[in-house]
Design a protein around this motif. Structure first.
Motif, short mmCIF file in Angstrom:
data_model
loop_
_atom_site.label_atom_id
_atom_site.label_comp_id
_atom_site.label_asym_id
_atom_site.label_seq_id
_atom_site.Cartn_x
_atom_site.Cartn_y
_atom_site.Cartn_z
N ASN A 34 1.02 -1.31 -0.04
CA ASN A 34 0.02 -0.01 -0.03
C ASN A 34 0.94 1.37 -0.02
OD1 ASN A 34 0.51 0.87 2.56
ND2 ASN A 34 -0.91 -0.49 3.56
N GLN A 87 -0.10 -0.10 -4.61
CA GLN A 87 -1.79 -0.05 -4.81
C GLN A 87 -2.15 1.20 -4.35
OE1 GLN A 87 -3.00 -3.91 -3.68
NE2 GLN A 87 -2.42 -4.86 -5.38
N VAL A 88 -2.81 1.93 -5.06
CA VAL A 88 -3.62 3.17 -4.59
C VAL A 88 -5.01 2.61 -4.13
CG1 VAL A 88 -4.46 5.35 -5.37
CG2 VAL A 88 -2.48 4.69 -6.30
N PRO A 89 -5.38 3.06 -2.88
CA PRO A 89 -6.75 2.81 -2.53
C PRO A 89 -7.71 3.23 -3.25
CG PRO A 89 -5.81 4.20 -0.86
CD PRO A 89 -4.72 4.02 -2.03
N LYS A 90 -8.79 2.31 -3.70
CA LYS A 90 -9.83 2.68 -4.32
C LYS A 90 -11.04 3.17 -3.42
CE LYS A 90 -9.12 -0.51 -8.69
NZ LYS A 90 -8.83 -1.76 -8.54
N LYS A 91 -11.03 2.65 -2.21
CA LYS A 91 -11.88 3.17 -1.29
C LYS A 91 -11.07 3.67 -0.04
CE LYS A 91 -16.15 0.78 -2.27
NZ LYS A 91 -16.88 -0.49 -2.39
N ARG A 144 -9.34 9.15 4.66
CA ARG A 144 -9.46 10.35 3.92
C ARG A 144 -8.89 11.60 4.41
NH1 ARG A 144 -12.69 12.03 -0.58
NH2 ARG A 144 -13.30 9.80 -0.64
N ARG A 182 -1.61 10.84 -7.52
CA ARG A 182 -2.35 9.63 -7.33
C ARG A 182 -3.53 9.79 -6.18
NH1 ARG A 182 1.56 4.77 -7.11
NH2 ARG A 182 3.12 6.27 -7.17
N ASP A 211 -6.14 12.03 -7.58
CA ASP A 211 -6.93 11.32 -8.36
C ASP A 211 -7.94 10.67 -7.58
OD1 ASP A 211 -4.66 10.50 -10.94
OD2 ASP A 211 -5.54 12.13 -10.54
N VAL A 212 -7.61 10.02 -6.42
CA VAL A 212 -8.65 9.32 -5.63
C VAL A 212 -9.44 9.95 -4.97
CG1 VAL A 212 -8.64 7.68 -3.58
CG2 VAL A 212 -6.91 7.29 -5.15
#
Ligand SMILES: [Zn+2]
Ligand SMILES: [Zn+2]
Length: 409
Positions: free
Chosen positions: A273, A332-336, A342, A403, A406-407
Motif C-alpha cells: 500500500n 496499490q492506490v486505495p480505491k476506497k 481520507r 495519485r 486522483d483518488v
C-alpha cells in the motif's frame, strides 16, 4: 541407319500434351520391358522408346526435334545418342517407378527403428524440483511370442529355395551394350532369406507387434516448458537387427498460482500500500519451497521496483545452479477510503504544499506545486513523510501526490 520418328515410336500425335506423351511412354515401356517381353527385338524396341521419351519429355529438346528432326537433337544424325550407362541408369529409375520397389533397394540391411514422441504435462513445482513419471507408450516391439522369427514356435523355418538364403536374386542379361547383372530382392522370401510354414499367431509372421508399455521417465529438476527429454532406445524396434529409435518426451508446464518463471528465476509480484511503499516495511514473501522469506522493503519504493533474493529461484537443469527470486513492488492506490484515511490523506496532501507551515495557512493545496522547480533530492528512507521534511520532498513525491488527488477527486 534410318531412324523412326519419335512420335511414331511412342504412338502419339505431334500436338499431344506432355501428359499424353508420358502416359503413352509408360504404356509402351511396360509392354516392351525386357523383363516382361521375351520377344527377341523387345530390348531394342525398349531402347527406342526410352530414347524417344527422353527427347519428347523435355520441352526444349522437343522443340529442337520438331524444327530439325533427329539432327536437331542428336548433333547431326548420330546413331547412338545415349551411352549404355545412361540408358540403364534410366532403366533402373523406370523400373522402380513403374514396377514398384523391386529393384533390389529393399535389402536385409539393419535399419534403425523410428522415433516416438509423447507429451507430458507437469505441475510448476514438479518441473522445478524434478519428478519420476510413468507414461503410457504405444510402440512397435519384437513379437514376444516368436521373438521376431515370425514362425509359430516349434514350427520349422526353412532356408529360401529361390535365393538360397541370401535374400537377393541376381540375373545376368546380355544386351547390345554388353553383359549386365541385375540384383533384386528375392520374390519368394521378400529378402528375408527364409520361409515359414506356419506364421506366428501373434504377429502373423511379421516378427513385430505393437504394444502398450508403461515407461518410467525421470524428469530432471529445472526443466522448462517446451523442452524435451530423450529416452534413448525406447522408440520403435529396428528391422533386421537394427537399433531401436528414441522416445522423446515433450514437456508442458502448467502455470503457478503465485509465481512466474523467467528461465531459472522466479518472479513474484508483491502488493504494497501507499504507506508501506513510502515508509518501508518488512514483508513475508512466499517461496517455491514452501516457507516464507522476509524481505525488507525500503521506504520510498516505487511501483515496479525489483528486489532480488539470491538463490531462491529454480535449479538449472544442466549445472544445478539456482536462479533468483525476483520480487516486484506493486504499489496499490486505495480505491476506497474510510473517513479517517481520507482525513489523513487530505492532511498529507496539504503537507505537500510548499507553503505548508510557513504562513500558517494550508488552503492552497494543489494550486501551485506543479509550478515549483523540481529539485534534486537526496532521498532518505525512513522519514520521507515527516511533516518537517514534507516540503522538501514535494517534488520527488509528486507521483504519489497526484495519485492521491486522483483518488480524492
Ligand atoms: Zn510373432
Ligand atoms: Zn528368398
Amino acid at each position: 541407319m534410318a531412324q523412326t520418328d519419335y512420335y511414331e515410336v511412342l504412338g502419339v500425335k505431334r500436338q499431344d500434351s506432355e501428359e499424353e506423351i508420358r502416359r503413352a511412354f509408360r504404356k509402351k515401356a511396360m509392354e516392351y520391358h525386357p523383363d516382361r517381353n521375351k520377344e527377341p527385338d523387345a530390348e531394342e524396341k525398349f531402347k527406342e522408346i526410352n530414347e524417344a521419351y527422353q527427347v519428347l519429355s523435355d520441352s526444349s529438346k522437343r522443340a529442337q526435334y520438331d524444327r530439325f528432326g533427329h539432327a536437331g537433337v542428336n548433333g547431326g544424325g548420330f546413331d547412338r545418342p545415349f551411352d549404355g550407362f545412361d540408358v540403364f541408369g534410366g532403366f533402373g529409375d523406370i523400373f522402380d517407378s513403374f514396377f514398384g520397389d523391386a529393384g533390389g533397394r529393399r535389402s536385409r540391411a539393419p535399419q534403425r527403428g523410428s522415433d516416438l514422441q509423447q507429451r507430458v504435462t507437469l505441475d510448476f513445482e514438479d518441473a522445478a524440483f524434478g519428478i519420476e513419471r510413468e507414461i503410457d507408450v504405444s510402440r512397435v516391439e519384437i513379437c514376444h511370442q516368436c521373438s521376431g522369427a515370425g514362425n509359430e514356435p516349434g514350427t520349422p523355418v526353412n532356408t529360401c529355395g529361390t535365393c538360397g538364403g541370401n535374400g537377393q536374386v541376381r540375373r545376368t542379361q546380355r544386351s547390345v551394350f554388353g553383359q549386365f547383372a541385375q540384383v533384386t530382392t528375392c520374390p519368394t522370401c521378400q529378402g528375408k532369406g527364409s520361409t515359414i510354414e506356419n506364421p506366428c499367431a501373434g504377429c502373423r509372421g511379421a516378427g513385430m507387434e505393437r504394444r502398450n508399455r508403461k515407461t518410467a521417465v525421470n524428469i530432471p529438476a529445472g526443466i522448462q516448458d517446451g523442452m524435451q527429454v530423450r529416452l534413448t532406445g525406447e522408440g520403435n524396434v529396428g528391422s533386421n537387427g537394427g537399433p531401436p529409435g528414441n522416445l522423446y518426451i515433450q514437456v508442458e508446464v502448467r502455470p503457478h498460482r503465485l509465481f512466474e518463471r523467467d528461465e531459472y528465476d522466479l518472479l513474484y509480484v508483491l502488493p504494497l500500500n501507499l504507506a508501506e511503499a513510502a515508509l518501508g516495511v518488512e514483508k513475508q514473501v512466499p517461496t517455491l519451497e514452501g516457507e516464507d522469506t522476509t524481505l525488507k522493503v525500503p521506504g520510498g519504493t516505487q511501483h515496479g521496483s525489483e528486489f532480488r533474493i539470491r538463490g531462491r529461484g529454480i535449479k538449472h537443469v544442466q549445472n544445478g545452479r539456482k536462479g533468483d527470486l525476483r520480487v516486484y513492488a506493486d504499489v496499490q492506490v486505495p480505491k476506497k477510503l474510510s473517513g479517517s484515511q481520507r482525513k489523513l490523506l487530505e492532511e498529507l496532501a496539504r503537507s505537500f504544499d510548499p507553503n505548508f507551515g510557513q504562513q500558517g495557512t494550508d488552503k492552497q493545496q494543489g494550486s501551485d506545486s506543479a509550478e515549483e522547480p523540481v529539485q534534486e533530492q537526496q532521498h532518505t528512507d525512513e522519514d520521507a513523510w515527516d511533516d518537517d521534511e514534507a516540503g522538501e520532498h514535494a517534488a520527488r513525491d509528486k507521483g504519489i501526490f497526484d495519485r492521491i488527488k486522483d483518488v480524492l477527486s
